[in-house]
Design a protein around this motif. Structure first.
Motif, PDB file in Angstrom:
ATOM      1  N   LEU A   1       0.817  -1.207   0.000  1.00 34.95           N
ATOM      2  CA  LEU A   1       0.000   0.000   0.000  1.00 34.95           C
ATOM      3  C   LEU A   1       0.855   1.263   0.000  1.00 34.95           C
ATOM      4  O   LEU A   1       0.489   2.260  -0.623  1.00 34.95           O
ATOM      5  CB  LEU A   1      -0.954  -0.007   1.193  1.00 34.95           C
ATOM      6  N   ALA A   2       1.996   1.219   0.659  1.00 34.22           N
ATOM      7  CA  ALA A   2       2.896   2.376   0.662  1.00 34.22           C
ATOM      8  C   ALA A   2       3.422   2.657  -0.738  1.00 34.22           C
ATOM      9  O   ALA A   2       3.525   3.816  -1.153  1.00 34.22           O
ATOM     10  CB  ALA A   2       4.051   2.146   1.635  1.00 34.22           C
ATOM     11  N   ALA A   3       3.745   1.603  -1.489  1.00 32.45           N
ATOM     12  CA  ALA A   3       4.203   1.783  -2.877  1.00 32.45           C
ATOM     13  C   ALA A   3       3.083   2.372  -3.718  1.00 32.45           C
ATOM     14  O   ALA A   3       3.306   3.275  -4.533  1.00 32.45           O
ATOM     15  CB  ALA A   3       4.684   0.455  -3.458  1.00 32.45           C
ATOM     16  N   TRP A   4       1.867   1.885  -3.537  1.00 32.48           N
ATOM     17  CA  TRP A   4       0.719   2.414  -4.282  1.00 32.48           C
ATOM     18  C   TRP A   4       0.502   3.879  -3.934  1.00 32.48           C
ATOM     19  O   TRP A   4       0.286   4.712  -4.811  1.00 32.48           O
ATOM     20  CB  TRP A   4      -0.537   1.618  -3.945  1.00 32.48           C
ATOM     21  N   ASP A   5       0.569   4.196  -2.648  1.00 31.48           N
ATOM     22  CA  ASP A   5       0.329   5.564  -2.224  1.00 31.48           C
ATOM     23  C   ASP A   5       1.427   6.496  -2.712  1.00 31.48           C
ATOM     24  O   ASP A   5       1.157   7.622  -3.131  1.00 31.48           O
ATOM     25  CB  ASP A   5       0.190   5.637  -0.704  1.00 31.48           C
ATOM     26  N   ALA A   6       2.683   6.039  -2.669  1.00 29.78           N
ATOM     27  CA  ALA A   6       3.793   6.868  -3.149  1.00 29.78           C
ATOM     28  C   ALA A   6       3.635   7.160  -4.645  1.00 29.78           C
ATOM     29  O   ALA A   6       3.861   8.293  -5.087  1.00 29.78           O
ATOM     30  CB  ALA A   6       5.125   6.175  -2.876  1.00 29.78           C
ATOM     31  N   ALA A   7       3.227   6.161  -5.404  1.00 26.09           N
ATOM     32  CA  ALA A   7       3.025   6.362  -6.846  1.00 26.09           C
ATOM     33  C   ALA A   7       1.858   7.324  -7.084  1.00 26.09           C
ATOM     34  O   ALA A   7       1.943   8.228  -7.923  1.00 26.09           O
ATOM     35  CB  ALA A   7       2.769   5.025  -7.537  1.00 26.09           C
ATOM     36  N   ARG A   8       0.768   7.146  -6.343  1.00 23.90           N
ATOM     37  CA  ARG A   8      -0.387   8.038  -6.503  1.00 23.90           C
ATOM     38  C   ARG A   8      -0.007   9.465  -6.153  1.00 23.90           C
ATOM     39  O   ARG A   8      -0.324  10.410  -6.874  1.00 23.90           O
ATOM     40  CB  ARG A   8      -1.553   7.592  -5.617  1.00 23.90           C
ATOM     41  N   GLU A   9       0.719   9.632  -5.062  1.00 24.95           N
ATOM     42  CA  GLU A   9       1.104  10.976  -4.631  1.00 24.95           C
ATOM     43  C   GLU A   9       2.049  11.627  -5.639  1.00 24.95           C
ATOM     44  O   GLU A   9       1.958  12.831  -5.898  1.00 24.95           O
ATOM     45  CB  GLU A   9       1.748  10.912  -3.245  1.00 24.95           C
TER      46      GLU A   9
ATOM     47  N   THR B   1      -0.463  11.831  -9.060  1.00 28.06           N
ATOM     48  CA  THR B   1      -1.781  12.451  -8.991  1.00 28.06           C
ATOM     49  C   THR B   1      -2.004  13.153  -7.658  1.00 28.06           C
ATOM     50  O   THR B   1      -2.966  12.859  -6.955  1.00 28.06           O
ATOM     51  CB  THR B   1      -2.882  11.386  -9.192  1.00 28.06           C
ATOM     52  N   PRO B   2      -1.140  14.099  -7.306  1.00 30.89           N
ATOM     53  CA  PRO B   2      -1.289  14.731  -5.991  1.00 30.89           C
ATOM     54  C   PRO B   2      -2.618  15.461  -5.826  1.00 30.89           C
ATOM     55  O   PRO B   2      -3.077  15.663  -4.712  1.00 30.89           O
ATOM     56  CB  PRO B   2      -0.106  15.691  -5.917  1.00 30.89           C
ATOM     57  N   ARG B   3      -3.251  15.835  -6.940  1.00 31.48           N
ATOM     58  CA  ARG B   3      -4.525  16.545  -6.850  1.00 31.48           C
ATOM     59  C   ARG B   3      -5.709  15.596  -6.699  1.00 31.48           C
ATOM     60  O   ARG B   3      -6.807  16.025  -6.392  1.00 31.48           O
ATOM     61  CB  ARG B   3      -4.735  17.408  -8.091  1.00 31.48           C
ATOM     62  N   LEU B   4      -5.498  14.311  -6.968  1.00 31.37           N
ATOM     63  CA  LEU B   4      -6.594  13.348  -6.892  1.00 31.37           C
ATOM     64  C   LEU B   4      -6.599  12.639  -5.544  1.00 31.37           C
ATOM     65  O   LEU B   4      -5.573  12.163  -5.086  1.00 31.37           O
ATOM     66  CB  LEU B   4      -6.465  12.285  -7.986  1.00 31.37           C
ATOM     67  N   SER B   5      -7.769  12.557  -4.957  1.00 32.53           N
ATOM     68  CA  SER B   5      -7.920  11.805  -3.711  1.00 32.53           C
ATOM     69  C   SER B   5      -8.035  10.316  -4.050  1.00 32.53           C
ATOM     70  O   SER B   5      -8.238   9.935  -5.206  1.00 32.53           O
ATOM     71  CB  SER B   5      -9.181  12.269  -2.985  1.00 32.53           C
ATOM     72  N   TRP B   6      -7.925   9.486  -3.010  1.00 30.81           N
ATOM     73  CA  TRP B   6      -8.127   8.045  -3.221  1.00 30.81           C
ATOM     74  C   TRP B   6      -9.496   7.759  -3.816  1.00 30.81           C
ATOM     75  O   TRP B   6      -9.600   6.966  -4.758  1.00 30.81           O
ATOM     76  CB  TRP B   6      -7.929   7.273  -1.917  1.00 30.81           C
ATOM     77  N   PRO B   7     -10.592   8.365  -3.307  1.00 33.11           N
ATOM     78  CA  PRO B   7     -11.903   8.085  -3.913  1.00 33.11           C
ATOM     79  C   PRO B   7     -11.970   8.487  -5.386  1.00 33.11           C
ATOM     80  O   PRO B   7     -12.567   7.780  -6.200  1.00 33.11           O
ATOM     81  CB  PRO B   7     -12.883   8.904  -3.062  1.00 33.11           C
TER      82      PRO B   7
ATOM     83  N   ARG C   1       4.165   3.125 -10.362  1.00 27.37           N
ATOM     84  CA  ARG C   1       3.941   2.124  -9.316  1.00 27.37           C
ATOM     85  C   ARG C   1       4.800   0.892  -9.567  1.00 27.37           C
ATOM     86  O   ARG C   1       5.430   0.362  -8.652  1.00 27.37           O
ATOM     87  CB  ARG C   1       2.456   1.773  -9.289  1.00 27.37           C
ATOM     88  N   ARG C   2       4.876   0.468 -10.816  1.00 27.03           N
ATOM     89  CA  ARG C   2       5.684  -0.712 -11.149  1.00 27.03           C
ATOM     90  C   ARG C   2       7.170  -0.451 -10.961  1.00 27.03           C
ATOM     91  O   ARG C   2       7.904  -1.342 -10.549  1.00 27.03           O
ATOM     92  CB  ARG C   2       5.352  -1.181 -12.559  1.00 27.03           C
ATOM     93  N   GLU C   3       7.618   0.774 -11.229  1.00 30.16           N
ATOM     94  CA  GLU C   3       9.023   1.118 -10.968  1.00 30.16           C
ATOM     95  C   GLU C   3       9.327   1.021  -9.474  1.00 30.16           C
ATOM     96  O   GLU C   3      10.365   0.464  -9.082  1.00 30.16           O
ATOM     97  CB  GLU C   3       9.323   2.540 -11.457  1.00 30.16           C
ATOM     98  N   LEU C   4       8.441   1.574  -8.661  1.00 28.53           N
ATOM     99  CA  LEU C   4       8.643   1.521  -7.209  1.00 28.53           C
ATOM    100  C   LEU C   4       8.624   0.077  -6.699  1.00 28.53           C
ATOM    101  O   LEU C   4       9.451  -0.303  -5.863  1.00 28.53           O
ATOM    102  CB  LEU C   4       7.580   2.346  -6.490  1.00 28.53           C
ATOM    103  N   LEU C   5       7.706  -0.729  -7.212  1.00 25.68           N
ATOM    104  CA  LEU C   5       7.651  -2.130  -6.808  1.00 25.68           C
ATOM    105  C   LEU C   5       8.884  -2.886  -7.290  1.00 25.68           C
ATOM    106  O   LEU C   5       9.425  -3.733  -6.568  1.00 25.68           O
ATOM    107  CB  LEU C   5       6.377  -2.790  -7.347  1.00 25.68           C
ATOM    108  N   ALA C   6       9.370  -2.580  -8.492  1.00 23.60           N
ATOM    109  CA  ALA C   6      10.556  -3.251  -9.028  1.00 23.60           C
ATOM    110  C   ALA C   6      11.772  -2.982  -8.146  1.00 23.60           C
ATOM    111  O   ALA C   6      12.601  -3.875  -7.945  1.00 23.60           O
ATOM    112  CB  ALA C   6      10.823  -2.805 -10.461  1.00 23.60           C
ATOM    113  N   GLU C   7      11.867  -1.756  -7.621  1.00 19.66           N
ATOM    114  CA  GLU C   7      12.985  -1.432  -6.727  1.00 19.66           C
ATOM    115  C   GLU C   7      12.972  -2.334  -5.488  1.00 19.66           C
ATOM    116  O   GLU C   7      14.018  -2.811  -5.049  1.00 19.66           O
ATOM    117  CB  GLU C   7      12.914   0.041  -6.307  1.00 19.66           C
ATOM    118  N   VAL C   8      11.804  -2.557  -4.945  1.00 15.82           N
ATOM    119  CA  VAL C   8      11.692  -3.426  -3.769  1.00 15.82           C
ATOM    120  C   VAL C   8      11.972  -4.875  -4.164  1.00 15.82           C
ATOM    121  O   VAL C   8      12.713  -5.585  -3.471  1.00 15.82           O
ATOM    122  CB  VAL C   8      10.297  -3.301  -3.120  1.00 15.82           C
TER     123      VAL C   8
END
Length: 159
Positions: A26-34, A37-43, A117-124
């Motif tokens: 979830l942290a990777a997903w949130d980091a990618a979203r932020e 898409t910093p202007r978009l909320s999760w909903p 998101r995939r780049e962040l996950l690939a790093e992990v």
């Protein structure tokens, strides 16, 4: 929904291990979203993902998928239309029915979000052993199929 058990029944330790690992995903997903898409909320992002998955969904269907009341989904949709992310189109069968579609801008945004998101996950994943990565991918694939038996049945039917 049927409950599936291993040979010895449900294992709370396995469930706890998955629960403990979930925040990292979830942290990777949130980091990618932020980042994307910093202007978009999760909903709002979830609404885009539903509309992407179910092209032409109506507002009532969107509210149901997002588990929101209709008025909240309507306001959410109003914001997405105003930001150029969603387009409202009169329905083909009933012109009073409004169908929701992604705009080219929101499609590009979702593509960039997935890539980030995939780049962040690939790093992990690179910090894991090869055997660990293989087991994780196999396990997550099976987990996704078990979590959505309808999709697994559809895949088997079309294969």
């Amino acid at each position: 929904m049927a409950e599936h058990h291993g040979p010895d029944g449900p294992d709370p330790m396995r469930a706890a291990a998955v629960d403990d690992a979930a925040p990292a995903l979830l942290a990777a997903w949130d980091a990618a979203r932020e980042r994307m898409t910093p202007r978009l909320s999760w909903p709002q992002l979830n609404a885009l993902l539903v509309i992407e998955r179910e092209q032409g969904i109506n507002l009532r269907g969107l509210a149901g998928q997002l588990k929101m009341i209709l008025s909240s989904a309507s306001r959410l949709c109003d914001r997405l239309v105003a930001s150029g992310m969603v387009e409202r189109v009169p329905g083909q069968a009933d012109r009073r029915e409004i169908a929701l579609y992604l705009t080219p801008a929101s499609r590009q945004l979702l593509e960039r979000l997935r890539a980030t998101r995939r780049e962040l996950l690939a790093e992990v994943l690179e910090r894991m052993t090869s055997a660990g990565r293989t087991a994780l991918v196999r396990g997550l694939t099976e987990f996704a199929a078990a979590a959505d038996p309808g999709a697994a049945a559809e895949t088997a039917r079309t294969a």
